[in-house]
Design a protein around this motif. Sequence first.
Motif, mmCIF file in Angstrom:
data_model
loop_
_atom_site.group_PDB
_atom_site.id
_atom_site.type_symbol
_atom_site.label_atom_id
_atom_site.label_comp_id
_atom_site.label_asym_id
_atom_site.label_seq_id
_atom_site.Cartn_x
_atom_site.Cartn_y
_atom_site.Cartn_z
ATOM 1 N N VAL A 109 -2.075 -10.439 8.587
ATOM 2 C CA VAL A 109 -2.057 -9.306 7.656
ATOM 3 C C VAL A 109 -3.274 -8.454 7.994
ATOM 4 O O VAL A 109 -4.392 -8.958 8.080
ATOM 5 C CB VAL A 109 -2.147 -9.791 6.198
ATOM 6 N N LEU A 110 -3.040 -7.180 8.201
ATOM 7 C CA LEU A 110 -4.150 -6.319 8.581
ATOM 8 C C LEU A 110 -5.101 -6.104 7.404
ATOM 9 O O LEU A 110 -4.665 -5.909 6.271
ATOM 10 C CB LEU A 110 -3.608 -4.976 9.076
ATOM 11 N N GLY A 111 -6.389 -6.159 7.705
ATOM 12 C CA GLY A 111 -7.404 -5.919 6.686
ATOM 13 C C GLY A 111 -8.420 -4.912 7.186
ATOM 14 O O GLY A 111 -8.379 -4.475 8.338
ATOM 15 N N ARG A 166 0.844 -1.197 0.000
ATOM 16 C CA ARG A 166 0.000 0.000 0.000
ATOM 17 C C ARG A 166 0.877 1.243 0.000
ATOM 18 O O ARG A 166 1.782 1.363 0.837
ATOM 19 C CB ARG A 166 -0.887 0.042 1.263
ATOM 20 N N GLU A 167 0.554 2.137 -0.917
ATOM 21 C CA GLU A 167 1.312 3.384 -1.015
ATOM 22 C C GLU A 167 1.336 4.135 0.320
ATOM 23 O O GLU A 167 2.359 4.664 0.741
ATOM 24 C CB GLU A 167 0.653 4.269 -2.063
ATOM 25 N N GLU A 168 0.170 4.170 0.982
ATOM 26 C CA GLU A 168 0.077 4.977 2.201
ATOM 27 C C GLU A 168 0.864 4.360 3.363
ATOM 28 O O GLU A 168 1.024 5.002 4.402
ATOM 29 C CB GLU A 168 -1.399 5.181 2.600
ATOM 30 N N LEU A 169 1.338 3.144 3.184
ATOM 31 C CA LEU A 169 2.117 2.505 4.247
ATOM 32 C C LEU A 169 3.613 2.486 3.919
ATOM 33 O O LEU A 169 4.406 1.880 4.650
ATOM 34 C CB LEU A 169 1.616 1.067 4.474
ATOM 35 N N ALA A 170 3.978 3.130 2.816
ATOM 36 C CA ALA A 170 5.385 3.120 2.401
ATOM 37 C C ALA A 170 6.270 3.648 3.522
ATOM 38 O O ALA A 170 5.952 4.648 4.171
ATOM 39 C CB ALA A 170 5.566 3.971 1.148
ATOM 40 N N GLY A 171 7.361 2.960 3.757
ATOM 41 C CA GLY A 171 8.345 3.443 4.719
ATOM 42 C C GLY A 171 8.122 2.994 6.149
ATOM 43 O O GLY A 171 8.905 3.315 7.034
ATOM 44 N N ILE A 172 7.048 2.253 6.394
ATOM 45 C CA ILE A 172 6.857 1.751 7.754
ATOM 46 C C ILE A 172 7.200 0.261 7.775
ATOM 47 O O ILE A 172 7.361 -0.353 6.722
ATOM 48 C CB ILE A 172 5.442 2.045 8.284
ATOM 49 N N VAL A 176 -0.703 0.297 11.837
ATOM 50 C CA VAL A 176 0.069 -0.798 11.251
ATOM 51 C C VAL A 176 1.439 -0.882 11.932
ATOM 52 O O VAL A 176 1.922 -1.971 12.260
ATOM 53 C CB VAL A 176 0.202 -0.630 9.726
ATOM 54 N N THR A 177 2.050 0.276 12.167
ATOM 55 C CA THR A 177 3.339 0.282 12.863
ATOM 56 C C THR A 177 3.207 -0.335 14.251
ATOM 57 O O THR A 177 4.038 -1.146 14.674
ATOM 58 C CB THR A 177 3.869 1.732 12.993
#
Lengths: 81, 421
Positions: B243-245, B52-58, B212-213
């Motif tokens: 996996v989070l949904g 997911r783009e919005e989770l990039a970098g975590i 998510v973090t």
Amino acid sequence: MSEIHPRINEVLTETFKVPAAEIVPEATMDSLEMDSLAVAEFAVIIKETLGIDTDSDTLLKGATLAEITAFLDDAAVSVGR
Amino acid sequence: MTQRNGTASGREPGQGAGPVAVTGLGVVTPAGADERAFWAGLRAGRSVARRREELAGIPVDFACAVDDLDVDAAVGGRSVWRMARFVKLALIAARQAVADAGLDPAAWEPGRVGVVLGVGVGGVSVLVDGALKLREQGPQSVSPLLVPMMIPNAAAGEVAIALKAQGPSLAPVTACASGATAIALGRDLLIGGQCDVVVAGGAESVLTPLVVTAFARMGALSTRLDDPASASRPFAADRDGFVLGEGAAMVVLEREADARARGRAPRALLAGAGASTDAYHPTAPEPHGRGAQAAVEAALRDAGWSAYDVQHVNAHGTSTQLNDAMEATLIERVYPHRPPVTAPKGVVGHTLGAAGAIEAVATVLTLEHGVIPPVANLDAPAVEFELDCVTKECRRQRVETAISHSFGFGGHNVALAFCRA
């Protein structure tokens, strides 16, 4: 035409899902089905995007979109936009 | 030990206090945003997890999201601005369920309709956005709607408004068992006579970097960063976390007699429900599943079944080491006849407060169709598990009775017993 007018239209249609046809100069927040919470949120967005403090009570008290736009235009001038 | 229907209590299934019927289903999931698409996704048995783009970098940048739906358009009307995403998903699922039940909110008696909508966390992204704005831009930037948008009961409230449901409404919070708790409570409202119709289920949407973090730092999430679609693998030996949904599911419940009186055949019966609490640890399940067993046994008693009556188990199956080990032990001990097991979280991920409701819908669909979907990413259960997990492809099997397990942080255990109508 100021830059304020299209910005108000955008907020009303995109955030508050007001049909574009209803957004006419004589419309009021009340006629657009914007309740007190919606108007308060509208004021937050205006502050966020235009940097203008608005008194949501003023907006609620029967002001038309034309009047609101004029108010914001004046305020925009005074905040140096 | 092997007695069939007609158990120690002498009751037939669903006779405890009058059978409760499931008359409508609604589901909005990462595997499909309506019943047909969801069922097709489950039957395909492939995980829908992706980066997911919005989770990039975590630390974990993948999840299962509801992508195939214009959520705001599906909600419609002028009120979407005041709804957090979990509320929107709940509303869409609730409308689906009511339409599926053939009920018209304009025609029902509002005071006899209840809403029970379980949520695990609520509008955390609204809270986070507000906190950041307060810090960066000051008090005037904070939405006046922050509190009513983020509270977990916002979904129950908005669904009640949309459906004009003026009977009791509740928002049970039992973490990942919330959706199942809601359905159990909905049944209670019908049996207790407080409602004639209950719209019950769960909703959750917390796919934000902060949440998510936090789950990742807790060690709860799979870290298969190189292959997200293989990450959720309930009951596999090499499972490494969930996996989070996100999603929502709602069911319409009515007393069976009422449903039949209005000419509506139930889609299934909710024959019994049971709940218990581990009282053991904030997050870890009691490893032997004794607490969970109490919930299952309560559901069996409520349904008037013996454990041997259970023909299928829709497992909580999160793909974490701890849950799946506990649940395998539980299933082996409680159901020694090895009923076939599936675990939808392999496909849709762990939707937290929605999971119990999504899995209840899956269980009803299994009863209706005689099809048990496979567990995604599972070739065979871990060797230490004596489970008959359905793997690789659907198993066609007429199923008369099934139990759905749900367990939540806090030690909450819920079991729902469904049977064919």
